[in-house]
Scaffold this motif. Sequence first.
Motif, PDB file in Angstrom:
ATOM      1  N   ARG A  43     -28.407 -23.915 -41.554  1.00 43.75           N
ATOM      2  CA  ARG A  43     -28.821 -25.253 -42.444  1.00 43.75           C
ATOM      3  C   ARG A  43     -29.551 -26.258 -41.546  1.00 43.75           C
ATOM      4  O   ARG A  43     -30.512 -26.786 -42.105  1.00 43.75           O
ATOM      5  CB  ARG A  43     -27.631 -25.593 -43.033  1.00 43.75           C
ATOM      6  N   ASN A  44     -29.080 -26.356 -40.226  1.00 43.69           N
ATOM      7  CA  ASN A  44     -29.655 -27.448 -39.409  1.00 43.69           C
ATOM      8  C   ASN A  44     -31.219 -27.007 -38.626  1.00 43.69           C
ATOM      9  O   ASN A  44     -31.516 -27.874 -38.118  1.00 43.69           O
ATOM     10  CB  ASN A  44     -28.556 -27.654 -38.171  1.00 43.69           C
ATOM     11  N   LEU A  45     -31.543 -25.750 -38.904  1.00 44.78           N
ATOM     12  CA  LEU A  45     -32.811 -25.185 -38.540  1.00 44.78           C
ATOM     13  C   LEU A  45     -33.560 -25.527 -39.535  1.00 44.78           C
ATOM     14  O   LEU A  45     -34.079 -24.415 -40.439  1.00 44.78           O
ATOM     15  CB  LEU A  45     -32.695 -23.973 -38.108  1.00 44.78           C
ATOM     16  N   SER A  46     -34.041 -26.609 -39.715  1.00 40.33           N
ATOM     17  CA  SER A  46     -34.896 -27.002 -41.022  1.00 40.33           C
ATOM     18  C   SER A  46     -36.411 -27.218 -40.563  1.00 40.33           C
ATOM     19  O   SER A  46     -36.905 -28.058 -40.589  1.00 40.33           O
ATOM     20  CB  SER A  46     -34.598 -28.423 -41.350  1.00 40.33           C
ATOM     21  N   PHE A  47     -36.958 -25.822 -40.079  1.00 39.19           N
ATOM     22  CA  PHE A  47     -38.725 -25.981 -40.004  1.00 39.19           C
ATOM     23  C   PHE A  47     -38.846 -24.534 -40.760  1.00 39.19           C
ATOM     24  O   PHE A  47     -38.362 -23.699 -40.988  1.00 39.19           O
ATOM     25  CB  PHE A  47     -39.056 -25.888 -38.587  1.00 39.19           C
ATOM     26  N   ASN A  48     -40.286 -24.494 -41.128  1.00 41.13           N
ATOM     27  CA  ASN A  48     -40.612 -23.313 -41.774  1.00 41.13           C
ATOM     28  C   ASN A  48     -41.224 -22.440 -40.832  1.00 41.13           C
ATOM     29  O   ASN A  48     -41.716 -22.321 -39.859  1.00 41.13           O
ATOM     30  CB  ASN A  48     -41.644 -23.780 -42.741  1.00 41.13           C
ATOM     31  N   PHE A  49     -40.877 -21.097 -41.207  1.00 45.21           N
ATOM     32  CA  PHE A  49     -41.235 -20.016 -40.359  1.00 45.21           C
ATOM     33  C   PHE A  49     -41.900 -18.952 -41.294  1.00 45.21           C
ATOM     34  O   PHE A  49     -41.284 -18.169 -42.184  1.00 45.21           O
ATOM     35  CB  PHE A  49     -39.953 -19.279 -39.860  1.00 45.21           C
ATOM     36  N   PHE A  50     -43.280 -18.716 -41.236  1.00 48.63           N
ATOM     37  CA  PHE A  50     -44.233 -17.965 -42.016  1.00 48.63           C
ATOM     38  C   PHE A  50     -44.034 -18.334 -43.730  1.00 48.63           C
ATOM     39  O   PHE A  50     -43.837 -17.615 -44.335  1.00 48.63           O
ATOM     40  CB  PHE A  50     -43.818 -16.317 -42.072  1.00 48.63           C
ATOM     41  N   GLY A  51     -43.820 -19.707 -43.859  1.00 43.36           N
ATOM     42  CA  GLY A  51     -43.906 -20.162 -45.038  1.00 43.36           C
ATOM     43  C   GLY A  51     -42.267 -20.342 -45.813  1.00 43.36           C
ATOM     44  O   GLY A  51     -42.191 -20.675 -46.992  1.00 43.36           O
ATOM     45  N   TRP A  52     -41.578 -19.733 -44.744  1.00 43.64           N
ATOM     46  CA  TRP A  52     -39.900 -19.797 -45.382  1.00 43.64           C
ATOM     47  C   TRP A  52     -39.291 -20.715 -44.513  1.00 43.64           C
ATOM     48  O   TRP A  52     -39.578 -20.727 -43.402  1.00 43.64           O
ATOM     49  CB  TRP A  52     -39.501 -18.306 -45.452  1.00 43.64           C
ATOM     50  N   PRO A  53     -38.049 -21.321 -44.903  1.00 38.61           N
ATOM     51  CA  PRO A  53     -37.311 -22.008 -44.240  1.00 38.61           C
ATOM     52  C   PRO A  53     -36.632 -20.874 -43.233  1.00 38.61           C
ATOM     53  O   PRO A  53     -36.409 -19.947 -43.508  1.00 38.61           O
ATOM     54  CB  PRO A  53     -35.976 -22.424 -44.973  1.00 38.61           C
TER      55      PRO A  53
END
Length: 91
Positions: A43-53
Motif C-alpha cells: 500500500r505504501n507503493l503509491s505510483f502508477n505502473f501501466f495505468g494501475w497502482p
Amino acid sequence: MTPPPATDAQRTRRRHWRVLKVWTVLLLLAWAVVTFGVAYEARNLSFNFFGWPFSFWVGAQGSVLVYLALVSLYARVARQLDESADLDEQD
C-alpha cells in the motif's frame, strides 16, 4: 513392554520426515510473509505502473511468481530427500 529397537530403515524414514516437515514449515512461513506482509506493505507503493497502482501489480503478479518458486523449491527438495533416503519412486 518396550518396543523393539528401530532399524536403520525406520531411522532413515524418521529423519526424512523430520527434515521434510522443517522445510514445509519454512516454506509456509515464506508463503505467509508474501501473502500478508508484502500485500500490507504494498500500500505504501503509491505510483502508477501501466495505468494501475503498483501495489496491484505486486499483489496480482509478484506473489504468484513467488508461489510458483516456493512450489518448485519444495518439489526439488522433496525429490532430493526422497533419493537420499532411498524412498524415490521407481519408474
